[in-house]
Design a protein around this motif. Structure first.
Motif, PDB file in Angstrom:
ATOM      1  N   ALA A 109      -7.366  -0.398  -0.846  1.00 26.80           N
ATOM      2  CA  ALA A 109      -6.652   0.654  -0.115  1.00 26.80           C
ATOM      3  C   ALA A 109      -5.907   1.582  -1.071  1.00 26.80           C
ATOM      4  CB  ALA A 109      -5.688   0.028   0.885  1.00 26.80           C
ATOM      5  N   ASN A 110      -5.220   1.014  -2.066  1.00 29.13           N
ATOM      6  CA  ASN A 110      -4.518   1.854  -3.042  1.00 29.13           C
ATOM      7  C   ASN A 110      -5.496   2.739  -3.809  1.00 29.13           C
ATOM      8  OD1 ASN A 110      -1.814   1.137  -2.606  1.00 29.13           O
ATOM      9  ND2 ASN A 110      -2.022  -0.688  -3.867  1.00 29.13           N
ATOM     10  N   THR A 111      -6.634   2.179  -4.191  1.00 29.37           N
ATOM     11  CA  THR A 111      -7.634   2.957  -4.928  1.00 29.37           C
ATOM     12  C   THR A 111      -8.206   4.079  -4.065  1.00 29.37           C
ATOM     13  OG1 THR A 111      -8.196   0.974  -6.184  1.00 29.37           O
ATOM     14  CG2 THR A 111      -9.786   2.760  -6.222  1.00 29.37           C
ATOM     15  N   VAL A 112      -8.548   3.757  -2.819  1.00 30.66           N
ATOM     16  CA  VAL A 112      -9.115   4.762  -1.925  1.00 30.66           C
ATOM     17  C   VAL A 112      -8.100   5.876  -1.642  1.00 30.66           C
ATOM     18  CG1 VAL A 112      -9.911   5.137   0.459  1.00 30.66           C
ATOM     19  CG2 VAL A 112     -10.843   3.257  -0.898  1.00 30.66           C
ATOM     20  N   LEU A 113      -6.849   5.515  -1.400  1.00 35.35           N
ATOM     21  CA  LEU A 113      -5.838   6.544  -1.116  1.00 35.35           C
ATOM     22  C   LEU A 113      -5.606   7.462  -2.317  1.00 35.35           C
ATOM     23  CD1 LEU A 113      -3.252   4.537   0.995  1.00 35.35           C
ATOM     24  CD2 LEU A 113      -4.636   6.481   1.740  1.00 35.35           C
ATOM     25  N   LEU A 114      -5.497   6.892  -3.510  1.00 30.38           N
ATOM     26  CA  LEU A 114      -5.328   7.746  -4.691  1.00 30.38           C
ATOM     27  C   LEU A 114      -6.547   8.632  -4.902  1.00 30.38           C
ATOM     28  CD1 LEU A 114      -3.591   5.307  -7.196  1.00 30.38           C
ATOM     29  CD2 LEU A 114      -2.609   7.368  -6.187  1.00 30.38           C
ATOM     30  N   GLY A 115      -7.737   8.089  -4.648  1.00 28.92           N
ATOM     31  CA  GLY A 115      -8.951   8.906  -4.739  1.00 28.92           C
ATOM     32  C   GLY A 115      -8.971  10.021  -3.702  1.00 28.92           C
ATOM     33  N   CYS A 116      -8.499   9.725  -2.495  1.00 33.12           N
ATOM     34  CA  CYS A 116      -8.431  10.761  -1.443  1.00 33.12           C
ATOM     35  C   CYS A 116      -7.458  11.869  -1.824  1.00 33.12           C
ATOM     36  CB  CYS A 116      -8.030  10.145  -0.111  1.00 33.12           C
ATOM     37  SG  CYS A 116      -9.337   9.201   0.667  1.00 33.12           S
ATOM     38  N   TRP A 117      -6.304  11.498  -2.376  1.00 34.31           N
ATOM     39  CA  TRP A 117      -5.341  12.528  -2.783  1.00 34.31           C
ATOM     40  C   TRP A 117      -5.945  13.397  -3.891  1.00 34.31           C
ATOM     41  CZ3 TRP A 117      -3.670  11.729   1.445  1.00 34.31           C
ATOM     42  CH2 TRP A 117      -2.904  10.666   1.883  1.00 34.31           C
ATOM     43  N   ALA A 118      -6.706  12.791  -4.785  1.00 34.69           N
ATOM     44  CA  ALA A 118      -7.349  13.564  -5.857  1.00 34.69           C
ATOM     45  C   ALA A 118      -8.379  14.528  -5.276  1.00 34.69           C
ATOM     46  CB  ALA A 118      -8.007  12.621  -6.864  1.00 34.69           C
ATOM     47  N   MET A 119      -9.161  14.070  -4.298  1.00 33.45           N
ATOM     48  CA  MET A 119     -10.170  14.956  -3.704  1.00 33.45           C
ATOM     49  C   MET A 119      -9.526  16.070  -2.878  1.00 33.45           C
ATOM     50  SD  MET A 119     -13.408  12.501  -2.763  1.00 33.45           S
ATOM     51  CE  MET A 119     -12.667  11.889  -1.278  1.00 33.45           C
ATOM     52  N   ILE A 129       0.835  -1.202   0.000  1.00 31.93           N
ATOM     53  CA  ILE A 129       0.000   0.000   0.000  1.00 31.93           C
ATOM     54  C   ILE A 129       0.867   1.247   0.000  1.00 31.93           C
ATOM     55  CG2 ILE A 129      -1.741   1.300   1.274  1.00 31.93           C
ATOM     56  CD1 ILE A 129      -2.682  -1.397   2.413  1.00 31.93           C
ATOM     57  N   GLY A 130       1.880   1.291   0.798  1.00 32.87           N
ATOM     58  CA  GLY A 130       2.664   2.500   1.000  1.00 32.87           C
ATOM     59  C   GLY A 130       3.433   2.983  -0.210  1.00 32.87           C
ATOM     60  N   THR A 131       3.804   2.083  -1.116  1.00 32.00           N
ATOM     61  CA  THR A 131       4.642   2.521  -2.235  1.00 32.00           C
ATOM     62  C   THR A 131       3.873   3.399  -3.215  1.00 32.00           C
ATOM     63  OG1 THR A 131       4.176   0.439  -3.361  1.00 32.00           O
ATOM     64  CG2 THR A 131       6.207   0.561  -2.093  1.00 32.00           C
ATOM     65  N   VAL A 132       2.655   3.012  -3.577  1.00 30.58           N
ATOM     66  CA  VAL A 132       1.870   3.803  -4.530  1.00 30.58           C
ATOM     67  C   VAL A 132       1.498   5.141  -3.904  1.00 30.58           C
ATOM     68  CG1 VAL A 132      -0.314   3.911  -5.791  1.00 30.58           C
ATOM     69  CG2 VAL A 132       1.011   1.806  -5.788  1.00 30.58           C
ATOM     70  N   SER A 133       0.976   5.086  -2.699  1.00 31.91           N
ATOM     71  CA  SER A 133       0.555   6.308  -2.023  1.00 31.91           C
ATOM     72  C   SER A 133       1.744   7.219  -1.727  1.00 31.91           C
ATOM     73  CB  SER A 133      -0.164   5.946  -0.724  1.00 31.91           C
ATOM     74  OG  SER A 133      -0.586   7.094  -0.060  1.00 31.91           O
ATOM     75  N   GLY A 134       2.845   6.647  -1.274  1.00 29.33           N
ATOM     76  CA  GLY A 134       4.034   7.444  -0.973  1.00 29.33           C
ATOM     77  C   GLY A 134       4.616   8.122  -2.201  1.00 29.33           C
ATOM     78  N   LEU A 135       4.695   7.384  -3.302  1.00 30.73           N
ATOM     79  CA  LEU A 135       5.206   7.998  -4.539  1.00 30.73           C
ATOM     80  C   LEU A 135       4.278   9.090  -5.042  1.00 30.73           C
ATOM     81  CD1 LEU A 135       6.655   4.921  -6.429  1.00 30.73           C
ATOM     82  CD2 LEU A 135       7.902   6.955  -5.715  1.00 30.73           C
ATOM     83  N   ALA A 136       2.975   8.890  -4.897  1.00 30.37           N
ATOM     84  CA  ALA A 136       2.026   9.918  -5.322  1.00 30.37           C
ATOM     85  C   ALA A 136       2.221  11.198  -4.506  1.00 30.37           C
ATOM     86  CB  ALA A 136       0.599   9.406  -5.173  1.00 30.37           C
ATOM     87  N   LEU A 137       2.371  11.034  -3.202  1.00 34.71           N
ATOM     88  CA  LEU A 137       2.571  12.216  -2.355  1.00 34.71           C
ATOM     89  C   LEU A 137       3.927  12.872  -2.593  1.00 34.71           C
ATOM     90  CD1 LEU A 137       0.973  11.117   1.016  1.00 34.71           C
ATOM     91  CD2 LEU A 137       0.086  12.733  -0.657  1.00 34.71           C
ATOM     92  N   LEU A 138       4.963  12.079  -2.791  1.00 31.33           N
ATOM     93  CA  LEU A 138       6.285  12.651  -3.039  1.00 31.33           C
ATOM     94  C   LEU A 138       6.325  13.427  -4.361  1.00 31.33           C
ATOM     95  CD1 LEU A 138       8.677   9.843  -1.798  1.00 31.33           C
ATOM     96  CD2 LEU A 138       8.433  12.134  -0.869  1.00 31.33           C
ATOM     97  N   ALA A 139       5.701  12.883  -5.383  1.00 33.59           N
ATOM     98  CA  ALA A 139       5.670  13.594  -6.667  1.00 33.59           C
ATOM     99  C   ALA A 139       4.915  14.909  -6.535  1.00 33.59           C
ATOM    100  CB  ALA A 139       5.030  12.714  -7.741  1.00 33.59           C
ATOM    101  N   GLY A 140       3.780  14.871  -5.847  1.00 32.73           N
ATOM    102  CA  GLY A 140       3.002  16.097  -5.657  1.00 32.73           C
ATOM    103  C   GLY A 140       3.712  17.115  -4.781  1.00 32.73           C
ATOM    104  N   ALA A 141       4.325  16.653  -3.711  1.00 24.91           N
ATOM    105  CA  ALA A 141       5.038  17.571  -2.812  1.00 24.91           C
ATOM    106  C   ALA A 141       6.245  18.187  -3.496  1.00 24.91           C
ATOM    107  CB  ALA A 141       5.462  16.831  -1.549  1.00 24.91           C
ATOM    108  N   THR A 142       6.940  17.405  -4.311  1.00 24.45           N
ATOM    109  CA  THR A 142       8.090  17.949  -5.030  1.00 24.45           C
ATOM    110  C   THR A 142       7.654  19.017  -6.026  1.00 24.45           C
ATOM    111  OG1 THR A 142       9.192  15.817  -4.797  1.00 24.45           O
ATOM    112  CG2 THR A 142      10.103  17.335  -6.415  1.00 24.45           C
ATOM    113  N   ALA A 143       6.554  18.756  -6.714  1.00 25.29           N
ATOM    114  CA  ALA A 143       6.031  19.762  -7.650  1.00 25.29           C
ATOM    115  C   ALA A 143       5.564  21.000  -6.891  1.00 25.29           C
ATOM    116  CB  ALA A 143       4.881  19.169  -8.463  1.00 25.29           C
ATOM    117  N   LEU A 144       4.972  20.802  -5.731  1.00 27.34           N
ATOM    118  CA  LEU A 144       4.517  21.938  -4.926  1.00 27.34           C
ATOM    119  C   LEU A 144       5.689  22.786  -4.449  1.00 27.34           C
ATOM    120  CD1 LEU A 144       1.977  23.235  -3.699  1.00 27.34           C
ATOM    121  CD2 LEU A 144       2.397  21.876  -1.658  1.00 27.34           C
ATOM    122  N   VAL A 145       6.755  22.144  -4.033  1.00 22.31           N
ATOM    123  CA  VAL A 145       7.943  22.895  -3.611  1.00 22.31           C
ATOM    124  C   VAL A 145       8.539  23.665  -4.793  1.00 22.31           C
ATOM    125  CG1 VAL A 145      10.325  22.621  -2.787  1.00 22.31           C
ATOM    126  CG2 VAL A 145       8.471  21.428  -1.650  1.00 22.31           C
TER     127      VAL A 145
END
Length: 179
Positions: free
Chosen positions: A73-83, A9-25
């Motif tokens: 869990a992966n689907t719900v987490l990616l959906g939460c990040w999108a929302m 679970i953590g790899t997909v969600s973690g990479l999604a957050l890291l990519a977004g946070a890096t772009a945000l920075v």
């Protein structure tokens, strides 16, 4: 080729957050030089590619052949990040650059979620079939007669050996004794 590793679970969600946070920075991180900004954008793009590869690996894994709780869990987490990214897009106190970036992130997270669901459902729907390898091309396999054993005594191997004979291949090597 399918991956044989376990679901995570953590790899997909973690990479999604890291990519977004890096772009945000890169966009809202304060005063950066152009070199630092370009480097952060490049890092965000590379992390996005890593996210897509990890989604493919998780969706095409063969350790579970049904939809599993980690898939949910992966689907719900990616959906939460999108929302969450879509909600930040509508907040008026953040800068215009951050709002534009969170809109792009919301679309990207939603697309990643849809891509994961489609790939995982496709992988679950198709049964795993190993690629057929001709018996003559397998390493360490030598087609030869076994003294005292006929094809009738080996019913599982009979159709395979007969198909090799019909294909015109030489089944018995020249050095083998003929009976």
């Amino acid at each position: 080729m399918r991956d044989r590793r376990q679901a995570r679970i953590g790899t997909v969600s973690g990479l999604a957050l890291l990519a977004g946070a890096t772009a945000l920075v890169a966009v809202a991180g304060g005063h950066h030089s152009i070199f630092a900004t370009l480097l952060l954008i490049l890092l965000a793009i590379v992390m996005s590619h890593a996210l897509v590869v990890e989604i493919q690996r998780q969706a095409r894994r063969m350790s579970q052949t049904v939809w599993y709780r980690t898939d949910t869990a992966n689907t719900v987490l990616l959906g939460c990040w999108a929302m969450i990214a879509a909600a930040i897009t509508n907040v008026s106190i953040v800068s215009l650059q951050v709002r534009a970036l969170t809109a792009v992130l919301a679309i990207g997270y939603a697309a990643a979620c849809a891509y994961f669901v489609v790939e995982r459902r496709r992988a679950v729907a198709e049964p795993f079939r190993p690629s057929p390898v001709p018996l003559a091309e397998m390493p360490g396999v030598v087609l030869a007669e076994i003294p005292g054993v006929t094809l009738a005594e080996m019913p599982a191997a009979a159709p395979l050996v007969e198909s090799v004979i019909e294909a015109g291949r030489e089944v018995v090597p020249d050095s083998a004794p003929s009976s």
